[in-house]
Design a protein around this motif. Sequence first.
Motif, mmCIF file in Angstrom:
data_model
loop_
_atom_site.group_PDB
_atom_site.id
_atom_site.type_symbol
_atom_site.label_atom_id
_atom_site.label_comp_id
_atom_site.label_asym_id
_atom_site.label_seq_id
_atom_site.Cartn_x
_atom_site.Cartn_y
_atom_site.Cartn_z
ATOM 1 N N LYS A 347 0.806 -1.219 0.000
ATOM 2 C CA LYS A 347 0.000 0.000 0.000
ATOM 3 C C LYS A 347 0.843 1.274 0.000
ATOM 4 O O LYS A 347 0.310 2.373 -0.098
ATOM 5 N N GLU A 348 2.146 1.134 0.127
ATOM 6 C CA GLU A 348 3.047 2.281 0.064
ATOM 7 C C GLU A 348 4.127 2.001 -0.968
ATOM 8 O O GLU A 348 4.492 0.846 -1.221
ATOM 9 N N PRO A 364 7.386 -2.340 1.865
ATOM 10 C CA PRO A 364 6.472 -2.545 2.999
ATOM 11 C C PRO A 364 5.200 -3.234 2.508
ATOM 12 O O PRO A 364 4.638 -2.858 1.478
ATOM 13 N N ASN A 366 1.443 -5.608 3.658
ATOM 14 C CA ASN A 366 0.506 -6.254 4.581
ATOM 15 C C ASN A 366 0.265 -7.677 4.088
ATOM 16 O O ASN A 366 -0.071 -7.875 2.918
ATOM 17 N N HIS A 368 -2.000 -10.919 4.705
ATOM 18 C CA HIS A 368 -3.157 -11.548 5.334
ATOM 19 C C HIS A 368 -3.026 -13.048 5.157
ATOM 20 O O HIS A 368 -2.898 -13.545 4.038
ATOM 21 N N GLU A 383 -3.150 -11.032 10.502
ATOM 22 C CA GLU A 383 -2.559 -10.090 9.547
ATOM 23 C C GLU A 383 -1.196 -9.657 10.065
ATOM 24 O O GLU A 383 -1.029 -9.414 11.272
ATOM 25 N N LEU A 384 -0.242 -9.548 9.149
ATOM 26 C CA LEU A 384 1.115 -9.164 9.501
ATOM 27 C C LEU A 384 1.520 -7.885 8.770
ATOM 28 O O LEU A 384 1.108 -7.653 7.634
ATOM 29 N N ASN A 385 2.315 -7.062 9.439
ATOM 30 C CA ASN A 385 2.999 -5.954 8.788
ATOM 31 C C ASN A 385 4.419 -6.414 8.494
ATOM 32 O O ASN A 385 5.163 -6.788 9.402
ATOM 33 N N VAL A 387 8.197 -6.106 6.152
ATOM 34 C CA VAL A 387 9.136 -5.322 5.351
ATOM 35 C C VAL A 387 10.071 -6.304 4.669
ATOM 36 O O VAL A 387 10.793 -7.062 5.333
ATOM 37 N N VAL A 412 8.746 -9.230 10.181
ATOM 38 C CA VAL A 412 7.285 -9.143 10.310
ATOM 39 C C VAL A 412 6.904 -8.828 11.750
ATOM 40 O O VAL A 412 7.606 -9.188 12.705
ATOM 41 N N LYS A 413 5.764 -8.131 11.857
ATOM 42 C CA LYS A 413 5.145 -7.875 13.158
ATOM 43 C C LYS A 413 3.668 -8.196 13.056
ATOM 44 O O LYS A 413 3.056 -8.017 11.998
ATOM 45 N N ALA A 415 -0.034 -7.585 13.202
ATOM 46 C CA ALA A 415 -0.943 -6.440 13.148
ATOM 47 C C ALA A 415 -2.253 -6.762 13.841
ATOM 48 O O ALA A 415 -2.806 -5.941 14.588
#
Length: 479
Positions: A347-348, A364, A366, A368, A383-385, A387, A412-413, A415
Motif C-alpha cells: 500500500k506504500e 512494505p 501487509n 493476510h 494479519e502481519l505488517n 518489510v 514481520v510484526k 498487526a
Amino acid sequence: MTLGMWSLLLLWGLATPCQGLLEKVGTLARIDKDELGKAIQNSLVGGPILQNVLGTVTSVNQGLLGSGGLLGGGGLLGYGGVFDVVEELSGLKIEELTLPKVSLKLLPGFGVQLSLHTKVGLHGSGPLGGLLQLAAEVNVSSRVALGVSSRGTPILVLKRCSTLLGHISLLSGLLPAPLFGVVEQTLFKVLPGLLCPMVDSVLGVVNELLGTALSLVPLGALGSVEFTLATLPLISNQYIELDINPIVKNIAGDVIDFPKPPKPPNPPKPIKVPPKEDHTSQVVVPLYLFNTVFGLLQTNGALDIDITPELVPSNVPLTTTDLASLVPEALGNLPPGQQLLLSMRVKEAPSVTLQNKKATISIPANIHVLSYHPKGTHEALFELNAVLTLNAQLAPSATKLHLSLSLERLSVKLASSFAHAFDASRLEEWLSQVIRVAYVPKLNVNLDVGIPLPKVLNVNFANAALEIIENAIVLTVAS
C-alpha cells in the motif's frame, strides 16, 4: 537563425561544466568527442550525403559526378561554365570525391572545430588531346556552435566554413603552366560553395541522433518516460555533457511525481560523479528514476500477489499443519491439514537505496493469512505488517538497466489476530521460503521493463562498466 536560437547559443557559451556534481534528479550523459567523430564519419559512410551534395552517378560515368551531374558536361567546369574562356580544356569535371577523413576539436564555451580532409578527382580532355586527369587535396574547415533547438533538443549549428586547397597533382595528360594556374584559382573559388553544404548535411544527420536522446521510452503496461533537456548543454575539451530530465508518465499520459521524503535538517550533499576518463562516455542514472518506476509498479498493483498452494512447489509448506508447528496459538479451532492463502498487498511505494556499491529495495507489505478453500469462503487467521529487503543485481543493455531481485531478509510484526496474539518473528523463516519461490519470481517478471537509458548518438552501454555510488548508478563505456 532566429533571435531565440541566437540567445540560446549565447547563453550556452557562458555556461561551464558541472565539475562532477549532480545537484538534481536528472540523468547525466557525458558523451566523448570520439563518439561525435564516429557519428560524423558514419553519416558520410552510410548515407547519400556525398551524392546529394556533388551530384548523381550516371550510366555514362561511374564516378560521383557524371556528365549530367553538378559539375559534369555543361556544369561549372565544363563549356558554358567558368572555364568557357579556356577552350583548350574540354569538359573538365569532378568525377571522384574520396570519403573525407574526419577530425574534430571541442571548443569549451562554444562548440566544435570540425575538419574534413578529402581528395577531389577531375577528368577532362587536355588542350593537346588525350585524357587529362587531376587530383586535388582539400581540407574543409568549419566552426560549429552547440545550442538548443526550438524543440528543446541539442543542436549543432554551422557558423563558419572555408576550404583550404592543398596539393594539386597532374595524374595524366599535358597541361601548360598558365592553364594549371587557372584550374587552381577556379577550384579555390568554387569548392567552398560545393563542399560546405556537405558539412550542413552531416550536421543534419548528427542533430537527428542528438534529438533521439530526448524521446518517449515505453515502460510496458506501466506508462512511459520522456527525456527532456533540463539545462543548456555543456562542453569541455573532451566531452559534451547533457543534463537530461526524466519525466515519468502513467499509461494515461499523466505526469507522475511521487511525494519525496521530508528533507533532513542538514540537506544532503550533491552527488559526486566519478571523473570521466578520456575516450569513454558516461551516463548517470539517478535514484529518483528507480523510486519512480517502483512507485508505478505499486500504484498499478504489480507488487500485490495472492499466494495459493498452486503457486508453490510441494516441498514448500503451506498448510495449517506446518503453521501449527510454528505458532499453534494462531490457528484457533482450525483442524490440521487445511491449505493456506497468503494475500500480500503493498500500500506504500517501495524505497530504493543506492550506496556502498549495493542496490537495495525495501518493500512494505501487509500479509493476510487465511485458510484456503478453492471453491468456498476463505477464513481469516491473522494479519502481519512486513518489510521485505531485497538485493538488486543490475545489468545494462543498449536501452535500459535490467534488475534481478533476491530476498535478503524479511521482518514481520503482528498487526491483528482472530485467535490469540503471538510472536510473529517465529514465522519469518517460513515466510521467507514462501516469498522466495512464489513472490520474487513474479517481481522479476514485472521488472522486465527495466530502468530506461537515454539514447545519445547511438552510444551502446550494453558492455558498460557499472558502478553504484551514493544515490546513483554510473555506466561507463569505452569509445
